[in-house]
Scaffold this motif. Structure first.
Motif, PDB file in Angstrom:
ATOM      1  N   SER A  54     -41.225  36.836  59.639  1.00  0.00           N
ATOM      2  CA  SER A  54     -41.669  38.147  59.257  1.00  0.00           C
ATOM      3  C   SER A  54     -40.550  38.788  58.585  1.00  0.00           C
ATOM      4  CB  SER A  54     -42.161  38.964  60.353  1.00  0.00           C
ATOM      5  OG  SER A  54     -43.471  38.385  60.755  1.00  0.00           O
ATOM      6  N   SER A  55     -39.382  38.357  58.305  1.00  0.00           N
ATOM      7  CA  SER A  55     -38.307  39.018  57.711  1.00  0.00           C
ATOM      8  C   SER A  55     -37.850  38.074  56.509  1.00  0.00           C
ATOM      9  CB  SER A  55     -37.150  39.435  58.581  1.00  0.00           C
ATOM     10  OG  SER A  55     -36.551  38.196  59.236  1.00  0.00           O
ATOM     11  N   ASN A  56     -38.706  37.002  56.190  1.00  0.00           N
ATOM     12  CA  ASN A  56     -38.241  35.910  55.157  1.00  0.00           C
ATOM     13  C   ASN A  56     -39.291  35.574  54.365  1.00  0.00           C
ATOM     14  OD1 ASN A  56     -35.266  35.091  55.795  1.00  0.00           O
ATOM     15  ND2 ASN A  56     -36.279  35.106  57.980  1.00  0.00           N
ATOM     16  N   SER A  57     -40.230  36.507  54.114  1.00  0.00           N
ATOM     17  CA  SER A  57     -41.400  36.450  53.375  1.00  0.00           C
ATOM     18  C   SER A  57     -41.011  36.685  51.800  1.00  0.00           C
ATOM     19  CB  SER A  57     -42.303  37.048  53.638  1.00  0.00           C
ATOM     20  OG  SER A  57     -42.301  38.301  53.316  1.00  0.00           O
ATOM     21  N   SER A  58     -42.030  36.331  50.886  1.00  0.00           N
ATOM     22  CA  SER A  58     -41.827  36.981  49.416  1.00  0.00           C
ATOM     23  C   SER A  58     -42.180  38.366  49.220  1.00  0.00           C
ATOM     24  CB  SER A  58     -42.831  35.851  48.623  1.00  0.00           C
ATOM     25  OG  SER A  58     -42.736  34.545  48.740  1.00  0.00           O
ATOM     26  N   ASN A  59     -42.218  38.978  50.078  1.00  0.00           N
ATOM     27  CA  ASN A  59     -42.648  40.505  50.128  1.00  0.00           C
ATOM     28  C   ASN A  59     -43.824  40.550  49.224  1.00  0.00           C
ATOM     29  OD1 ASN A  59     -40.022  40.848  51.279  1.00  0.00           O
ATOM     30  ND2 ASN A  59     -39.843  42.818  50.245  1.00  0.00           N
ATOM     31  N   LEU A  60     -45.057  39.910  49.349  1.00  0.00           N
ATOM     32  CA  LEU A  60     -46.253  39.945  48.635  1.00  0.00           C
ATOM     33  C   LEU A  60     -47.337  40.116  49.823  1.00  0.00           C
ATOM     34  CD1 LEU A  60     -45.774  37.133  46.195  1.00  0.00           C
ATOM     35  CD2 LEU A  60     -45.256  39.532  45.842  1.00  0.00           C
ATOM     36  N   ALA A  61     -48.323  41.000  49.076  1.00  0.00           N
ATOM     37  CA  ALA A  61     -49.429  41.134  49.897  1.00  0.00           C
ATOM     38  C   ALA A  61     -50.501  40.687  48.794  1.00  0.00           C
ATOM     39  CB  ALA A  61     -49.877  42.712  50.140  1.00  0.00           C
ATOM     40  N   TRP A  62     -50.705  39.334  48.873  1.00  0.00           N
ATOM     41  CA  TRP A  62     -51.683  38.614  47.750  1.00  0.00           C
ATOM     42  C   TRP A  62     -52.887  38.176  48.261  1.00  0.00           C
ATOM     43  CZ3 TRP A  62     -50.507  33.469  45.482  1.00  0.00           C
ATOM     44  CH2 TRP A  62     -49.796  32.672  46.408  1.00  0.00           C
ATOM     45  N   GLY A  63     -53.883  37.924  47.372  1.00  0.00           N
ATOM     46  CA  GLY A  63     -55.294  37.448  47.891  1.00  0.00           C
ATOM     47  C   GLY A  63     -55.165  35.868  47.856  1.00  0.00           C
ATOM     48  N   GLY A  64     -54.102  35.194  47.609  1.00  0.00           N
ATOM     49  CA  GLY A  64     -53.982  33.751  47.833  1.00  0.00           C
ATOM     50  C   GLY A  64     -54.795  33.048  46.412  1.00  0.00           C
ATOM     51  N   PRO A  91     -50.856  53.227  50.630  1.00  0.00           N
ATOM     52  CA  PRO A  91     -50.421  53.336  49.013  1.00  0.00           C
ATOM     53  C   PRO A  91     -49.090  53.591  48.677  1.00  0.00           C
ATOM     54  CG  PRO A  91     -51.656  55.238  50.030  1.00  0.00           C
ATOM     55  CD  PRO A  91     -51.604  54.250  50.879  1.00  0.00           C
ATOM     56  N   SER A  92     -48.258  54.058  49.630  1.00  0.00           N
ATOM     57  CA  SER A  92     -46.854  54.156  49.262  1.00  0.00           C
ATOM     58  C   SER A  92     -45.940  52.952  49.450  1.00  0.00           C
ATOM     59  CB  SER A  92     -46.475  55.409  50.099  1.00  0.00           C
ATOM     60  OG  SER A  92     -46.884  56.538  49.972  1.00  0.00           O
ATOM     61  N   SER A  93     -46.490  52.005  50.429  1.00  0.00           N
ATOM     62  CA  SER A  93     -45.767  50.775  50.815  1.00  0.00           C
ATOM     63  C   SER A  93     -46.178  49.827  49.980  1.00  0.00           C
ATOM     64  CB  SER A  93     -45.954  50.666  52.374  1.00  0.00           C
ATOM     65  OG  SER A  93     -45.199  51.574  53.035  1.00  0.00           O
ATOM     66  N   ILE A  94     -47.580  49.301  49.809  1.00  0.00           N
ATOM     67  CA  ILE A  94     -48.223  48.590  49.012  1.00  0.00           C
ATOM     68  C   ILE A  94     -48.563  48.807  47.789  1.00  0.00           C
ATOM     69  CG2 ILE A  94     -49.397  46.319  49.369  1.00  0.00           C
ATOM     70  CD1 ILE A  94     -49.057  46.365  52.248  1.00  0.00           C
ATOM     71  N   VAL A 163     -45.153  44.553  48.438  1.00  0.00           N
ATOM     72  CA  VAL A 163     -44.501  45.282  49.296  1.00  0.00           C
ATOM     73  C   VAL A 163     -43.167  46.088  48.909  1.00  0.00           C
ATOM     74  CG1 VAL A 163     -43.559  45.457  51.706  1.00  0.00           C
ATOM     75  CG2 VAL A 163     -45.468  44.005  51.275  1.00  0.00           C
ATOM     76  N   HIS A 164     -43.120  47.353  48.807  1.00  0.00           N
ATOM     77  CA  HIS A 164     -42.040  47.991  47.968  1.00  0.00           C
ATOM     78  C   HIS A 164     -40.806  48.044  48.664  1.00  0.00           C
ATOM     79  CE1 HIS A 164     -40.080  50.981  45.834  1.00  0.00           C
ATOM     80  NE2 HIS A 164     -41.063  51.012  44.985  1.00  0.00           N
ATOM     81  N   ASP A 165     -40.676  48.089  50.163  1.00  0.00           N
ATOM     82  CA  ASP A 165     -39.519  47.817  50.770  1.00  0.00           C
ATOM     83  C   ASP A 165     -39.575  46.353  51.374  1.00  0.00           C
ATOM     84  OD1 ASP A 165     -37.834  50.163  50.836  1.00  0.00           O
ATOM     85  OD2 ASP A 165     -39.341  51.118  51.791  1.00  0.00           O
TER      86      ASP A 165
END
Length: 544
Positions: A54-64, A91-94, A163-165
Motif C-alpha cells: 500500500s505504499s508502493n502503488s502507482s498512486n492511481l484510482a482507476w477503473g481497470g 474530492p480533495s485527495s482523488i 491520488v494527489h498525495d
C-alpha cells in the motif's frame, strides 16, 4: 507526544470484538468501517501503517481499462463505479487526471480500435469523467512533444482517477479515522500467533521496538496481511478457498521533466501498460510485472534497466534518463487472488479483484487481492461478513468514509483566508497551503491554524526544499504514531520519494524535524535512519 505506547497497553487491557492483523489498505478500511459501526476494533501491523504494497502503488484510482482486453466488462464496470464513489467521497485527495496513450507502428491495436475501447470505458464509467479523444500523430505531437516521433501513428486521451498525495498517506487517513472512532491501533506490533481459547481468539503480539510481548483477546480475527495473508493462515493452521500468487512491481522516481499535469501511457516492450506519472516535483515511471514466488522482493539492476530503457525509447528529453536521475525506488508485490492449489497464473491478464474467505466455525476471515480503487467495497463487505459471525453492528447506517463535512471545510477555508495563509504560500513558491492542509488533514488542519495564529513560525518549512510545515511535523509527532524517521519521510509525507537526498539528508532542518518527532531520541533516530538508508549522508554529517 506519541500515543503508540498507550495503545499497546490498551490492547491487552480489554476484549475486542475484532482484531485486524495488517494495516495496509484492506486492514485500514476494515478497521474504519467496523469502528464507525460501533464495533470494538484493534488494528496491528508488524511494520508501519501502509508499510508494504500500500505504499508502493502507482498512486492511481482507476477503473481497470486494461481488463477490457480480457473482456472482463463486469469487473471494469464495478471498478469504475468504485472509482467514481471514491472520487465523490474524497474530492480533495482523488482527482480526475488525463491519460495520454501513444500508439506506435506495429502495435497489435490501431489508435481507432483503442479509441473505441476508451469510449466503452467511458460508458462503463457512467460518463462521470471527461470524454476520451482520438489523437492523430500531429495532434499528439503538439500536445506531448516529449513523445518519441519514430513510428508514432497516433493515440488516445482519456480520464481516470489520481491520488494527489502518496498512497500511504491516503491509507493512513483511514487508520486515523478508525482511531477517532475508538479503534486501538499500533504499528510495529508483530502478531506471533493466535489460538482459540473458550470461544475467543488470543493473539500474542510483540512490540517490535521494545521486545515486550502482550496478549490481545478478540471474538473475531481478520487476516488483512496483504502479501503475507497465506503465511499468516499457515501459522494459524487455517485452510482457505483462495490463496495468493505474486507479481513484483517496481517504479522509479526520477527528476521531473515537463509532462504537464497528466499521465503519459505507453505499451512497454513486454506489452503491458507503462506509465509516466507526475508526483510533486518528480516523475514516477514504470511499472514492471515480474512473477515471483514470495513477497520478499527487491529492485534489481534488470528492473532499473527495463524501466530506463523503456522510458528513453518512448520519450525524448533533452538528456536521456540515467541512474543518476533516480531519486528513489518503489518496490512491492501485487497479491493476486486465485482459487485452489496448483493453478498456473497469467500475471499480465490477472486482475486485482478482492475476495473474502470466511471461516464461520473459527470466526475469522481472510482478505485476498484488492487495490485502492475498490477499498470502500472491501470495508462494506467486511462489515457484512463480521455481522454474520455474530458481531453486533451498533450503528448500521453511519457513513464511515469520506472527507469531513462541507461546513467544516468552509470554516477552515474562511479562517485560512482571513489569516492570508495562501499569500504566504505564494511567497514561499509552493502550492496553496489551504488546499494542501485540508487535503492531508481535514478537520485536524483547524488546529494547525490555531498554532500558526499563536506562532507564525509554525507555518515555516522545517526541511529546505520540502513542502511540510513545522505545524505538520508537530501534528505527526503528536497524533500519527511516527515511530521511525522513515515513517514520516516516506509514508506520512513523500519527502524521501520525490526530493533528492542531497537536498535534505544533511540539512539541519532534518535534525530539527527529528527533534520535534522524537525529542531526546532525535540524534539516535536520525543516525539509525541514515545508517540504513543513506550511509554516505551520515558520513558527510559526521564530517561537518
Amino acid at each position: 507526544m506519541n500515543n503508540r505506547a498507550e495503545n499497546l497497553e490498551r490492547l491487552q487491557g480489554q476484549k475486542f470484538d475484532v482484531l485486524v492483523i495488517g494495516a495496509g489498505i484492506n486492514g485500514a478500511v476494515s478497521a474504519a468501517s467496523l469502528s464507525a459501526r460501533g464495533v470494538r476494533v484493534a488494528l496491528i501491523d508488524r511494520r508501519d501503517f501502509a508499510g508494504s504494497t500500500s505504499s508502493n502503488s502507482s498512486n492511481l484510482a482507476w477503473g481497470g481499462i486494461k481488463y477490457l482486453e480480457g473482456h472482463e466488462y463486469r469487473l471494469v464496470s464495478k471498478l469504475c463505479k468504485s472509482r467514481n464513489r471514491l472520487m465523490r467521497a474524497y474530492p480533495s485527495s482523488i482527482r480526475e487526471i488525463r491519460f495520454l496513450t501513444s500508439v506506435f507502428r506495429g502495435f497489435r491495436f490501431s489508435p481507432a480500435f483503442l479509441f473505441a475501447g476508451s469510449l466503452l470505458y467511458w460508458a462503463l464509467g457512467r460518463f462521470a469523467l471527461r470524454p476520451p479523444k482520438l489523437l492523430t500523430r500531429r495532434r499528439l505531437r503538439a500536445s506531448a512533444p516529449a513523445v518519441a516521433p519514430e513510428n508514432l501513428i497516433g493515440g488516445i486521451e482519456y480520464s481516470d482517477g489520481y491520488v494527489h498525495d502518496n498512497d500511504s498517506r491516503f491509507v493512513f487517513n483511514f487508520v486515523r479515522d478508525a482511531m477517532k472512532r475508538g479503534c486501538v491501533a499500533a504499528n510495529y506490533a508483530h502478531a506471533l500467533g493466535s489460538r482459540r481459547l473458550d470461544g475467543l481468539w488470543v493473539t500474542r503480539v510483540k512490540d517490535v521496538e521494545t521486545g515486550k510481548v502482550i496478549e490481545v483477546t478478540s471474538a473475531v480475527l481478520i487476516n488483512a496481511c496483504g502479501p503475507e495473508t497465506d503465511r499468516q493462515n499457515e501459522d494459524l493452521g487455517l485452510k482457505t478457498e483462495h490463496r495468493h500468487v505474486f507479481s513484483k512491481g517496481v517504479h522509479l522516481m526520477v527528476n521531473r521533466r515537463s509532462t504537464r499535469h497528466r499521465i503519459l501511457t505507453f505499451f512497454a516492450s513486454d506489452g503491458r501498460l507503462f506509465f509516466v506519472i507526475p508526483m510533486g516535483p518528480a516523475l514516477c515511471v514504470g511499472t514492471t510485472d515480474t512473477p515471483v514466488p514470495s513477497p520478499q522482493v527487491a529492485v534489481t539492476e534488470k528492473d532499473r534497466q527495463f524501466i530506463l530503457e523503456n522510458v528513453n525509447r518512448l520519450l525524448r528529453f533533452d538528456q536521456p534518463l540515467t541512474r543518476s536521475d533516480i531519486i528513489s525506488e518503489r518496490c512491492g508485490v501485487r497479491p493476486l487472488a486465485v482459487r485452489g492449489e496448483g493453478q498456473v497464473a497469467n500475471w499480465s491478464k490477472m486482475s486485482r479483484k478482492h475476495v473474502i474467505d470466511v471461516n464461520e466455525n473459527d470466526r475469522c476471515l481472510s482478505i485476498f487481492g484488492g487495490k485502492l480503487t475498490d477499498c470502500l467495497n472491501v470495508g462494506d463487505e467486511v462489515a457484512r461478513a463480521v455481522q454474520k459471525l455474530d458481531v453486533t453492528l451498533n450503528v448500521r447506517d453511519q457513513r464511515w468514509y469520506g472527507e469531513d463535512d462541507a461546513s467544516v471545510k468552509q470554516k477552515f477555508f474562511d479562517r485560512a483566508q482571513a489569516m492570508r495563509l495562501d499569500e504566504r504560500a505564494a511567497r514561499d513558491g509552493v502550492e496553496s497551503l489551504t488546499e494542501r492542509l485540508w487535503r492531508r488533514y481535514g478537520a485536524d488542519a483547524l488546529a494547525m491554524l490555531d498554532a500558526i495564529e499563536v506562532d507564525p513560525t509554525a507555518a515555516d518549512l522545517v526541511i529546505e526544499s520540502a513542502e511540510y510545515l513545522r505545524c505538520e511535523v508537530e501534528h505527526a509527532a503528536r497524533w500519527e504514531m511516527v515511530t521511525r524517521l522513515e515513517d514520516f519521510l516516506r509514508r506520512r509525507s513523500k519527502i524521501e520519494l520525490v526530493i533528492p537526498s542531497e537536498q535534505w539528508a544533511t540539512r539541519e532542518g532534518l535534525f530539527e524535524a527529528c527533534q520535534i518527532l522524537f525529542g531526546d531520541r532525535a540524534d539516535q533516530k536520525l543516525q539509525e535512519y541514515l545508517m540504513e538508508r543513506f550511509p554516505e549522508a551520515l558520513r558527510e554529517r559526521k564530517s561537518v
